[in-house]
Enzyme design. Sequence first.
Site, mmCIF file in Angstrom:
data_model
loop_
_atom_site.group_PDB
_atom_site.id
_atom_site.type_symbol
_atom_site.label_atom_id
_atom_site.label_comp_id
_atom_site.label_asym_id
_atom_site.label_seq_id
_atom_site.Cartn_x
_atom_site.Cartn_y
_atom_site.Cartn_z
ATOM 1 N N CYS A 132 36.092 51.376 45.178
ATOM 2 C CA CYS A 132 35.943 51.401 43.713
ATOM 3 C C CYS A 132 34.678 52.141 43.304
ATOM 4 O O CYS A 132 34.559 52.575 42.163
ATOM 5 C CB CYS A 132 35.932 49.978 43.174
ATOM 6 S SG CYS A 132 34.734 48.936 44.004
ATOM 7 N N GLU A 139 29.135 39.913 39.818
ATOM 8 C CA GLU A 139 29.118 39.188 41.085
ATOM 9 C C GLU A 139 27.771 39.430 41.741
ATOM 10 O O GLU A 139 26.968 40.225 41.262
ATOM 11 C CB GLU A 139 30.249 39.693 41.989
ATOM 12 C CG GLU A 139 31.629 39.448 41.408
ATOM 13 C CD GLU A 139 32.759 39.757 42.387
ATOM 14 O OE1 GLU A 139 32.777 40.873 42.949
ATOM 15 O OE2 GLU A 139 33.621 38.883 42.585
ATOM 16 N N GLY A 152 40.452 44.066 41.393
ATOM 17 C CA GLY A 152 41.683 44.847 41.511
ATOM 18 C C GLY A 152 41.769 45.848 40.374
ATOM 19 O O GLY A 152 40.757 46.209 39.764
ATOM 20 N N THR A 205 42.709 47.695 36.712
ATOM 21 C CA THR A 205 42.456 47.306 35.322
ATOM 22 C C THR A 205 43.704 46.699 34.669
ATOM 23 O O THR A 205 43.610 45.713 33.926
ATOM 24 C CB THR A 205 41.948 48.540 34.539
ATOM 25 O OG1 THR A 205 40.696 48.918 35.116
ATOM 26 C CG2 THR A 205 41.739 48.236 33.062
ATOM 27 N N ALA A 206 44.881 47.252 34.967
ATOM 28 C CA ALA A 206 46.102 46.718 34.356
ATOM 29 C C ALA A 206 46.330 45.272 34.815
ATOM 30 O O ALA A 206 46.683 44.402 34.002
ATOM 31 C CB ALA A 206 47.294 47.593 34.729
ATOM 32 N N THR A 207 46.099 45.004 36.100
ATOM 33 C CA THR A 207 46.266 43.623 36.589
ATOM 34 C C THR A 207 45.217 42.713 35.955
ATOM 35 O O THR A 207 45.516 41.571 35.580
ATOM 36 C CB THR A 207 46.141 43.562 38.132
ATOM 37 O OG1 THR A 207 46.880 44.645 38.695
ATOM 38 C CG2 THR A 207 46.647 42.263 38.676
HETATM 39 P P1 NDP Z 1 45.889 45.314 42.100
HETATM 40 O O1 NDP Z 1 45.354 45.024 40.747
HETATM 41 O O2 NDP Z 1 47.246 45.867 42.228
HETATM 42 O O3 NDP Z 1 45.877 43.998 42.996
HETATM 43 C C1 NDP Z 1 44.717 43.216 43.218
HETATM 44 C C2 NDP Z 1 45.149 41.816 43.597
HETATM 45 O O4 NDP Z 1 45.774 41.193 42.483
HETATM 46 C C3 NDP Z 1 46.170 41.786 44.733
HETATM 47 O O5 NDP Z 1 45.935 40.657 45.533
HETATM 48 C C4 NDP Z 1 47.469 41.674 43.958
HETATM 49 O O6 NDP Z 1 48.516 41.167 44.730
HETATM 50 C C5 NDP Z 1 47.051 40.721 42.853
HETATM 51 N N1 NDP Z 1 47.916 40.707 41.688
HETATM 52 C C6 NDP Z 1 48.814 41.650 41.278
HETATM 53 N N2 NDP Z 1 49.434 41.240 40.151
HETATM 54 C C7 NDP Z 1 48.920 40.026 39.812
HETATM 55 C C8 NDP Z 1 49.135 39.103 38.749
HETATM 56 N N3 NDP Z 1 50.016 39.329 37.771
HETATM 57 N N4 NDP Z 1 48.412 37.962 38.726
HETATM 58 C C9 NDP Z 1 47.502 37.719 39.678
HETATM 59 N N5 NDP Z 1 47.267 38.537 40.731
HETATM 60 C C10 NDP Z 1 47.946 39.696 40.798
HETATM 61 O O7 NDP Z 1 44.796 46.239 42.792
HETATM 62 P P2 NDP Z 1 44.912 46.956 44.189
HETATM 63 O O8 NDP Z 1 45.119 45.945 45.260
HETATM 64 O O9 NDP Z 1 45.869 48.085 44.035
HETATM 65 O O10 NDP Z 1 43.416 47.519 44.362
HETATM 66 C C11 NDP Z 1 42.995 48.736 43.869
HETATM 67 C C12 NDP Z 1 42.265 48.538 42.555
HETATM 68 O O11 NDP Z 1 41.173 47.661 42.730
HETATM 69 C C13 NDP Z 1 41.666 49.840 42.046
HETATM 70 O O12 NDP Z 1 41.910 49.935 40.667
HETATM 71 C C14 NDP Z 1 40.183 49.667 42.293
HETATM 72 O O13 NDP Z 1 39.357 50.388 41.438
HETATM 73 C C15 NDP Z 1 40.020 48.193 42.103
HETATM 74 N N6 NDP Z 1 38.811 47.725 42.767
HETATM 75 C C16 NDP Z 1 37.745 47.339 41.994
HETATM 76 C C17 NDP Z 1 36.563 46.943 42.600
HETATM 77 C C18 NDP Z 1 35.387 46.484 41.796
HETATM 78 O O14 NDP Z 1 34.510 45.870 42.371
HETATM 79 N N7 NDP Z 1 35.328 46.738 40.510
HETATM 80 C C19 NDP Z 1 36.422 46.951 44.064
HETATM 81 C C20 NDP Z 1 37.608 47.356 44.757
HETATM 82 C C21 NDP Z 1 38.760 47.738 44.121
HETATM 83 P P3 NDP Z 1 49.512 42.208 45.469
HETATM 84 O O15 NDP Z 1 48.710 42.921 46.485
HETATM 85 O O16 NDP Z 1 50.543 41.344 46.038
HETATM 86 O O17 NDP Z 1 50.044 43.113 44.390
#
Ligand code: NDP
Length: 480
Positions: free
Chosen positions: A282, A461, A226, A228-230
């Site tokens: 990503c 991974e 997901g 970077t902030a998360t």
């Molecule tokens: P987020 O970080 O918003 O969310 C990712 C997941 O984390 C979601 O299931 C989200 O739930 C969950 N989540 C949010 N807050 C928390 C928390 N405090 N604790 C635990 N889980 C939490 O990412 P996005 O879904 O917006 O995805 C886009 C991002 O993912 C982009 O930055 C992209 O670059 C990155 N990404 C990276 C990849 C890689 O392989 N490096 C591949 C694909 C994407 P919810 O949906 O309910 O908010």
Amino acid sequence: MLKLSNYINGEKVPPLSGLYMDNFEPATGKVYSLIPDSDDQDVAGAVISAQKAFPSWSSLSNEERGEWLMKIADKIEEQMDLFAEAESKDNGKPVTLARQMDIPRAIANFRFFAQAITQFSSESHHMQGVGLNYTLRQPLGVVGCISPWNLPLYLLTWKIAPALAAGNTVIAKPSEVTPYTAFLLSEICTAIDFPAGVLNFVHGLGPKVGEAICVHREIKAISFTGGTATGRRIASVAAPMFKKLSLELGGKNPNIIFADCDYKTMLQTTVRSSFTNQGQICLCGSRIFVERPLYEKFKTDFVEKVLELKMGDPSDEKTKSGAIVSESHMNKILSYIKLAQDEGGHVLAGGERKHLSGRCEYGWFIQPTVIEGLPFNCRTNQEEIFGPVVTIMPFDTEEEVLAYANSTDYGLSATIWTQNLNRAHRLAEKLESGIVWINCWLVRDLRTPFGGVKNSGVGREGGMDALHFFTEAKNVCLRY
Ligand code: NDP
């Protein structure tokens, strides 16, 4: 209206709170299903069932667990159209993309790890004249898998397949924005009588369900993809508990094009690497650096090809560019296009929200956008936009473009286009990036390490790296 349910202990169950949230179809901007708004109580129940299931699941042979994964893969394949249409509806991606990429790759993830686990071995270290060490690689127990919305089933299965293959039981949280194919996967588990409690899906919000997974004492590892902030938030919660962590985070990937490249292949691939999945992969290259002698020609041809991309209803087989996943994400992307203009950027193509007619009148669409005239170090070129927006910039020397490419806080992937392979290898070594493609993009061998450096993540991974992550190494030393 369709109501999705959690899948806990082999059963479809409602959230304990009884609360549901709206699930939108991005192409229409309308609610089409309801998803559980679960919380820590649902996670706690799922963990209890996963703990109960662990002893029997982990004592199956690797081959037996592999056979279960193969059954899941076969069932998804039987329902390819259903899954592809669901992914497209939920995410806004063209149905052809879901059929050609997302769902086949999800199937491949299960098949790959079903086989990989049968080849998994551990090390031994002989101490001459003294004794022998051998390493046991044992499953961790209950693990958490948290995935994003951009490649919903594909990235979820990329985690749960190795976790299950290695003998763990899983609590999975798909993105609340795109829960539908995970729900369909739970229906497959029911249909094939998958052992209860081994795989559990808890739907809901990140700060509620995701956070509850991260803080639960009995969950031994978190595999997260997901933003970077998360990722930072998850690390701050899980690291002090000494959980194993795999964090696959954001990117701002450079695409470096030299004048001696195979032009036709480069051009076709660069259109794909910029705008596939509306730029919401990503690994998409969002900063395009072009060697100066080729710059003007590239600019003209690239813009022409981008303008040809057919935007439309994702369910239409001819659509190449679909909808943006959510209204808030669309607004974020539009705000970055505005920022780019404020920073002095010149929009060569796109740049605006697109209003389609008919069924998709209120959908969330943005035109594929190309911007030039920005310095490498402005915010537009440093921050992740994660949408159909790329910048193009000329460069003169290898040293210069390397400095541009490495200038961001991110380091996920990079692409190099040149016929000069000495130069390509030289650059590949120096790029601060977890993945480098030379004269190609998104070519994936599932055995290779996948992940980023800097703010793009921690850990790898794929292949044996994933199986190592989902197992604990225990050294056993025997003295003669
Ligand atoms: P987020 O970080 O918003 O969310 C990712 C997941 O984390 C979601 O299931 C989200 O739930 C969950 N989540 C949010 N807050 C928390 C928390 N405090 N604790 C635990 N889980 C939490 O990412 P996005 O879904 O917006 O995805 C886009 C991002 O993912 C982009 O930055 C992209 O670059 C990155 N990404 C990276 C990849 C890689 O392989 N490096 C591949 C694909 C994407 P919810 O949906 O309910 O908010």
